[in-house]
Design a protein around this motif. Structure first.
Motif, mmCIF file in Angstrom:
data_model
loop_
_atom_site.group_PDB
_atom_site.id
_atom_site.type_symbol
_atom_site.label_atom_id
_atom_site.label_comp_id
_atom_site.label_asym_id
_atom_site.label_seq_id
_atom_site.Cartn_x
_atom_site.Cartn_y
_atom_site.Cartn_z
ATOM 1 N N MET A 124 45.471 42.614 48.841
ATOM 2 C CA MET A 124 44.848 42.790 47.474
ATOM 3 C C MET A 124 45.675 42.809 46.342
ATOM 4 O O MET A 124 46.544 43.785 46.408
ATOM 5 N N ASN A 125 45.820 41.719 45.641
ATOM 6 C CA ASN A 125 46.496 41.554 44.595
ATOM 7 C C ASN A 125 45.920 41.580 43.200
ATOM 8 O O ASN A 125 44.731 41.282 43.343
ATOM 9 N N ASN A 126 46.638 41.754 42.213
ATOM 10 C CA ASN A 126 46.237 41.862 40.769
ATOM 11 C C ASN A 126 44.649 42.587 40.795
ATOM 12 O O ASN A 126 43.581 42.030 40.363
ATOM 13 N N LEU A 127 44.838 43.887 41.287
ATOM 14 C CA LEU A 127 43.710 44.561 41.298
ATOM 15 C C LEU A 127 43.056 45.022 40.042
ATOM 16 O O LEU A 127 44.060 45.060 39.267
ATOM 17 N N GLY A 157 46.542 45.661 38.031
ATOM 18 C CA GLY A 157 47.440 44.534 38.347
ATOM 19 C C GLY A 157 48.147 44.802 39.502
ATOM 20 O O GLY A 157 49.156 44.137 39.917
ATOM 21 N N GLY A 158 48.045 46.075 40.115
ATOM 22 C CA GLY A 158 48.916 46.536 41.222
ATOM 23 C C GLY A 158 48.262 45.523 42.514
ATOM 24 O O GLY A 158 47.344 44.838 42.628
ATOM 25 N N SER A 159 49.045 46.227 43.508
ATOM 26 C CA SER A 159 48.654 45.621 44.935
ATOM 27 C C SER A 159 48.494 46.744 46.121
ATOM 28 O O SER A 159 49.075 47.546 46.019
ATOM 29 N N PHE A 180 42.620 38.219 46.584
ATOM 30 C CA PHE A 180 42.970 38.809 48.121
ATOM 31 C C PHE A 180 42.822 37.889 49.192
ATOM 32 O O PHE A 180 42.468 36.549 49.100
ATOM 33 N N THR A 181 43.623 38.362 50.213
ATOM 34 C CA THR A 181 43.875 37.276 51.298
ATOM 35 C C THR A 181 43.483 38.215 52.750
ATOM 36 O O THR A 181 43.837 39.133 52.785
ATOM 37 N N VAL A 182 42.779 37.552 53.434
ATOM 38 C CA VAL A 182 42.504 38.205 54.751
ATOM 39 C C VAL A 182 43.223 37.249 55.692
ATOM 40 O O VAL A 182 43.309 36.227 55.897
ATOM 41 N N TYR A 183 43.690 38.184 56.777
ATOM 42 C CA TYR A 183 44.429 37.666 57.920
ATOM 43 C C TYR A 183 44.623 38.624 59.096
ATOM 44 O O TYR A 183 44.268 39.873 59.110
#
Length: 123
Positions: free
Chosen positions: A82-85, A14-16, A67-70
């Protein structure tokens, strides 16, 4: 092009985490940047990528929505937020680069690779 990935570590479910990949030796804005991961005993798999133009992003189904790539072209850096791992996200994460390509998902689509950073998600 040299790539240096960082930001891995140990996190609870649940971590990031935010991974970074700093590039040098080329014109960063001309490269597709991808993230892959490899879990113990498994093959390297595609995670996410961002295009070199128009900042089109693509994701593996397993990480979509979490996940979000930027990229920050001024800093020659690509990020993977990376969220909600989950424990199944545990792997060594690699960044990769390809010059002006329209292909994002395959390992052989990329010419340059970073050294990897370990992400461990505890249950």
């Amino acid at each position: 092009v040299q790539l240096q990935a960082s930001g891995g570590g140990l996190v609870q479910t649940g971590g990031s985490l935010r991974l970074s990949c700093a590039a040098s030796g080329g014109t960063f804005g001309d490269y597709v940047m991808g993230w892959f991961r490899q879990a113990p005993g498994k093959e390297r798999e595609f995670v996410a990528a961002i295009s070199w133009i128009a900042e089109i992003t693509v994701y593996a189904e397993s990480v979509k929505g979490r996940f979000t790539v930027y990229r920050d072209n001024a800093r020659n850096t690509v990020y993977l937020q990376m969220n909600n791992l989950k424990p199944e996200d545990t792997a060594v994460y690699f960044c990769a680069a390809k010059y002006r390509s329209s292909r994002f998902r395959g390992i052989y689509d990329y010419d340059y690779w970073g050294q990897g950073t370990l992400v461990t998600v505890s249950s």
